[in-house]
Write a protein that holds these residues in place. Structure first.
Motif, PDB file in Angstrom:
ATOM      1  N   THR A  90       0.811  -1.312   0.038  1.00 22.41           N
ATOM      2  CA  THR A  90       0.018  -0.068  -0.085  1.00 22.41           C
ATOM      3  C   THR A  90       0.682   1.430   0.034  1.00 22.41           C
ATOM      4  OG1 THR A  90      -0.065  -0.115   2.404  1.00 22.41           O
ATOM      5  CG2 THR A  90      -1.890  -1.189   1.263  1.00 22.41           C
ATOM      6  N   ASP A  91       2.108   1.333   0.359  1.00 23.47           N
ATOM      7  CA  ASP A  91       2.796   2.385   0.712  1.00 23.47           C
ATOM      8  C   ASP A  91       3.612   2.946  -0.385  1.00 23.47           C
ATOM      9  OD1 ASP A  91       1.653   2.046   2.993  1.00 23.47           O
ATOM     10  OD2 ASP A  91       3.791   1.729   4.091  1.00 23.47           O
ATOM     11  N   VAL A  92       3.470   2.494  -1.872  1.00 30.73           N
ATOM     12  CA  VAL A  92       3.882   3.163  -2.968  1.00 30.73           C
ATOM     13  C   VAL A  92       2.918   4.118  -3.468  1.00 30.73           C
ATOM     14  CG1 VAL A  92       4.980   2.604  -5.329  1.00 30.73           C
ATOM     15  CG2 VAL A  92       5.724   1.219  -3.021  1.00 30.73           C
ATOM     16  N   PRO A  93       3.295   5.113  -4.033  1.00 32.08           N
ATOM     17  CA  PRO A  93       2.207   6.011  -4.752  1.00 32.08           C
ATOM     18  C   PRO A  93       1.518   5.551  -5.891  1.00 32.08           C
ATOM     19  CG  PRO A  93       3.782   7.290  -3.898  1.00 32.08           C
ATOM     20  CD  PRO A  93       4.466   5.915  -3.964  1.00 32.08           C
ATOM     21  N   TYR A  95       1.645   1.691  -8.709  1.00 31.33           N
ATOM     22  CA  TYR A  95       2.538   0.348  -8.946  1.00 31.33           C
ATOM     23  C   TYR A  95       2.136   0.162 -10.411  1.00 31.33           C
ATOM     24  CZ  TYR A  95       2.335  -0.432  -4.015  1.00 31.33           C
ATOM     25  OH  TYR A  95       2.346  -0.223  -2.344  1.00 31.33           O
ATOM     26  N   ARG A  96       3.108  -0.712 -11.018  1.00 34.10           N
ATOM     27  CA  ARG A  96       2.722  -1.327 -12.318  1.00 34.10           C
ATOM     28  C   ARG A  96       2.767  -2.893 -12.102  1.00 34.10           C
ATOM     29  NH1 ARG A  96       6.666   1.634 -16.926  1.00 34.10           N
ATOM     30  NH2 ARG A  96       5.126   3.462 -17.305  1.00 34.10           N
ATOM     31  N   ASP A 100       3.693 -11.655 -18.358  1.00 34.70           N
ATOM     32  CA  ASP A 100       4.648 -11.905 -19.523  1.00 34.70           C
ATOM     33  C   ASP A 100       5.465 -11.020 -20.292  1.00 34.70           C
ATOM     34  OD1 ASP A 100       3.465 -14.810 -19.289  1.00 34.70           O
ATOM     35  OD2 ASP A 100       1.655 -14.099 -20.257  1.00 34.70           O
ATOM     36  N   GLY A 101       5.812  -9.987 -19.265  1.00 40.47           N
ATOM     37  CA  GLY A 101       6.704  -9.109 -19.774  1.00 40.47           C
ATOM     38  C   GLY A 101       6.134  -7.880 -20.370  1.00 40.47           C
ATOM     39  N   GLU A 102       4.723  -7.818 -20.287  1.00 44.96           N
ATOM     40  CA  GLU A 102       4.048  -6.804 -20.849  1.00 44.96           C
ATOM     41  C   GLU A 102       3.504  -5.969 -19.715  1.00 44.96           C
ATOM     42  OE1 GLU A 102       3.808  -5.772 -24.020  1.00 44.96           O
ATOM     43  OE2 GLU A 102       4.765  -7.486 -24.837  1.00 44.96           O
ATOM     44  N   LEU A 103       3.407  -4.626 -19.736  1.00 37.87           N
ATOM     45  CA  LEU A 103       2.928  -3.890 -18.865  1.00 37.87           C
ATOM     46  C   LEU A 103       1.309  -3.971 -18.715  1.00 37.87           C
ATOM     47  CD1 LEU A 103       2.655  -1.675 -16.541  1.00 37.87           C
ATOM     48  CD2 LEU A 103       3.031   0.072 -18.290  1.00 37.87           C
ATOM     49  N   ALA A 104       0.672  -4.607 -17.943  1.00 38.14           N
ATOM     50  CA  ALA A 104      -0.687  -4.936 -17.910  1.00 38.14           C
ATOM     51  C   ALA A 104      -1.761  -3.779 -17.372  1.00 38.14           C
ATOM     52  CB  ALA A 104      -1.023  -6.304 -17.029  1.00 38.14           C
ATOM     53  N   GLU A 105      -1.148  -3.187 -16.384  1.00 42.55           N
ATOM     54  CA  GLU A 105      -1.892  -2.103 -15.731  1.00 42.55           C
ATOM     55  C   GLU A 105      -1.061  -1.443 -14.555  1.00 42.55           C
ATOM     56  OE1 GLU A 105      -5.214  -3.470 -13.310  1.00 42.55           O
ATOM     57  OE2 GLU A 105      -3.845  -5.637 -13.001  1.00 42.55           O
ATOM     58  N   GLU A 106      -1.482  -0.161 -14.329  1.00 39.07           N
ATOM     59  CA  GLU A 106      -1.068   0.508 -13.205  1.00 39.07           C
ATOM     60  C   GLU A 106      -2.064   0.622 -12.058  1.00 39.07           C
ATOM     61  OE1 GLU A 106       0.753   4.424 -14.049  1.00 39.07           O
ATOM     62  OE2 GLU A 106       2.423   3.348 -15.172  1.00 39.07           O
ATOM     63  N   VAL A 107      -1.808   0.556 -10.919  1.00 40.45           N
ATOM     64  CA  VAL A 107      -2.806   0.349  -9.891  1.00 40.45           C
ATOM     65  C   VAL A 107      -2.051   1.022  -8.659  1.00 40.45           C
ATOM     66  CG1 VAL A 107      -3.813  -1.860 -10.500  1.00 40.45           C
ATOM     67  CG2 VAL A 107      -1.839  -1.954  -9.014  1.00 40.45           C
ATOM     68  N   ASP A 108      -3.247   1.585  -7.710  1.00 35.58           N
ATOM     69  CA  ASP A 108      -2.876   2.435  -6.489  1.00 35.58           C
ATOM     70  C   ASP A 108      -2.316   1.624  -5.425  1.00 35.58           C
ATOM     71  OD1 ASP A 108      -3.884   4.606  -7.939  1.00 35.58           O
ATOM     72  OD2 ASP A 108      -5.690   4.694  -7.011  1.00 35.58           O
ATOM     73  N   GLY A 255       9.291   6.950 -10.840  1.00 32.18           N
ATOM     74  CA  GLY A 255       9.197   8.380 -10.056  1.00 32.18           C
ATOM     75  C   GLY A 255       8.474   7.993  -8.813  1.00 32.18           C
ATOM     76  N   CYS A 256       7.651   7.085  -8.377  1.00 34.32           N
ATOM     77  CA  CYS A 256       6.613   6.852  -7.583  1.00 34.32           C
ATOM     78  C   CYS A 256       7.369   5.804  -6.481  1.00 34.32           C
ATOM     79  CB  CYS A 256       5.483   6.384  -7.693  1.00 34.32           C
ATOM     80  SG  CYS A 256       4.502   7.353  -9.154  1.00 34.32           S
ATOM     81  N   MET A 257       8.334   6.311  -5.660  1.00 35.81           N
ATOM     82  CA  MET A 257       9.081   5.476  -4.964  1.00 35.81           C
ATOM     83  C   MET A 257       8.533   5.312  -3.492  1.00 35.81           C
ATOM     84  SD  MET A 257      11.456   5.176  -6.995  1.00 35.81           S
ATOM     85  CE  MET A 257      12.231   6.086  -8.458  1.00 35.81           C
ATOM     86  N   LEU A 258       9.184   4.003  -2.900  1.00 38.87           N
ATOM     87  CA  LEU A 258       8.724   3.849  -1.625  1.00 38.87           C
ATOM     88  C   LEU A 258       9.643   4.805  -0.636  1.00 38.87           C
ATOM     89  CD1 LEU A 258       7.402   1.977   0.627  1.00 38.87           C
ATOM     90  CD2 LEU A 258       9.526   0.369   0.306  1.00 38.87           C
ATOM     91  N   VAL A 259       9.316   5.251   0.289  1.00 36.75           N
ATOM     92  CA  VAL A 259      10.042   6.142   1.167  1.00 36.75           C
ATOM     93  C   VAL A 259      10.333   5.416   2.557  1.00 36.75           C
ATOM     94  CG1 VAL A 259      10.451   8.303   2.622  1.00 36.75           C
ATOM     95  CG2 VAL A 259       9.193   8.411   0.148  1.00 36.75           C
ATOM     96  N   THR A 260      11.560   5.126   2.609  1.00 33.55           N
ATOM     97  CA  THR A 260      11.910   4.311   3.781  1.00 33.55           C
ATOM     98  C   THR A 260      12.521   5.302   5.239  1.00 33.55           C
ATOM     99  OG1 THR A 260      14.396   4.252   3.658  1.00 33.55           O
ATOM    100  CG2 THR A 260      12.636   2.764   2.291  1.00 33.55           C
TER     101      THR A 260
END
Length: 270
Positions: A90-93, A95-96, A100-108, A255-260
């Motif tokens: 949940t903590d990444v702004p 996600y991709r 099978d190597g293809e970008l299927a979707e981006e989700v929150d 660009g949407c990173m996990l901040v530790t």
């Protein structure tokens, strides 16, 4: 700039937990450059157990683009060494999801996609060395312009491991010659977040045909008296996943990173 990024910039998020909680609550959906100053940000790759050992070897063989700063236990979404309440689902702004190597979707968030056989790999991010550049008065153009850093696929090969192979991805920051020299000195001390640049100058020498058209991120202005300076980039696993075509994988959106909770000051070797 998307609404999530606008929220983050209009209401500064100073602490790592605050950034993570904003992402978890759906209030932050944009890039994280400049947020939580002083704290390590991380690229993300999540892979099933049948290829996780190969990906670990890939990171070990390619420490410039993939400096590993942490990994989860299989099936465990919590990473207490990187943040007391950190939940990788949940903590990444943004996600991709790859199939099978293809970008299927981006989700929150990826709670509905999480499985017991998944391992999360956290990889050092250039946003950490940007703080060191700015502290030494070396300008960072994409921050000044409020943009995501431009990133490019190159013709530089990575060292393969198992099914994982593919081109190196680089991030670019335009600098005057004196600033470029200083940037090399500063980032050489930070191997855990990509270290020194891999190339300065003519982008065509590393296979970049058009510097105004990045493969990821956003283009920035390059002045006639500036050199484009290229660093190995933690988005490289995404080009490798596209080449290796594993049945399932998850990464961060560029660009949407996990901040530790790790401090950037712990990363310097000097």
């Amino acid at each position: 700039m998307n609404a999530g990024a606008a929220f983050a910039l209009s209401r500064p998020l100073d602490g790592p937990a605050e950034v993570r909680h904003a992402a978890r609550a759906g209030r932050l959906r944009g890039q994280t450059s400049g947020l939580a100053p002083g704290f390590v940000q991380a690229n993300l790759a999540i892979l099933p157990s049948d290829v996780a050992a190969d990906f670990l070897r890939f990171c070990q063989r390619n420490p410039k683009p993939c400096p590993l700063i942490g990994m989860s236990e299989p099936g465990d979404p919590m990473l207490p060494d990187l943040g007391a309440d950190l939940d990788i689902r949940t903590d990444v702004p943004r996600y991709r999801v790859w199939r099978d190597g293809e970008l299927a979707e981006e989700v929150d968030d990826i709670r509905d996609l999480w499985r017991d056989d998944l391992t999360a790999f956290l990889i050092g991010c250039s946003f950490s060395f940007e703080e060191a550049l700015l502290a030494d008065d070396v300008p960072v153009r994409h921050i000044a312009e409020g943009r995501n850093v431009p990133m490019y696929r190159t013709t530089i090969p990575t060292a393969p491991a198992g099914p994982f192979h593919g081109p190196l991805v680089v991030s670019m920051r335009p600098l005057k010659a004196a600033d470029a020299i200083r940037a090399v000195q500063i980032t050489s001390r930070l191997p855990a977040v990509h270290g020194a640049p891999v190339h300065l100058g003519d982008p065509s020498l590393i296979g970049i045909r058009d510097i105004t058209a990045p493969d990821y991120g956003e283009a920035v202005r390059v002045e006639p008296d500036e050199l484009p300076v290229f660093w190995a980039c933690g988005v490289t696993p995404q080009s490798v996943i596209a080449a290796a075509k594993p049945p399932f994988a998850i990464t961060h959106a560029p660009g949407c990173m996990l901040v530790t909770d790790l401090k950037n000051t712990r990363l310097s070797i000097l």
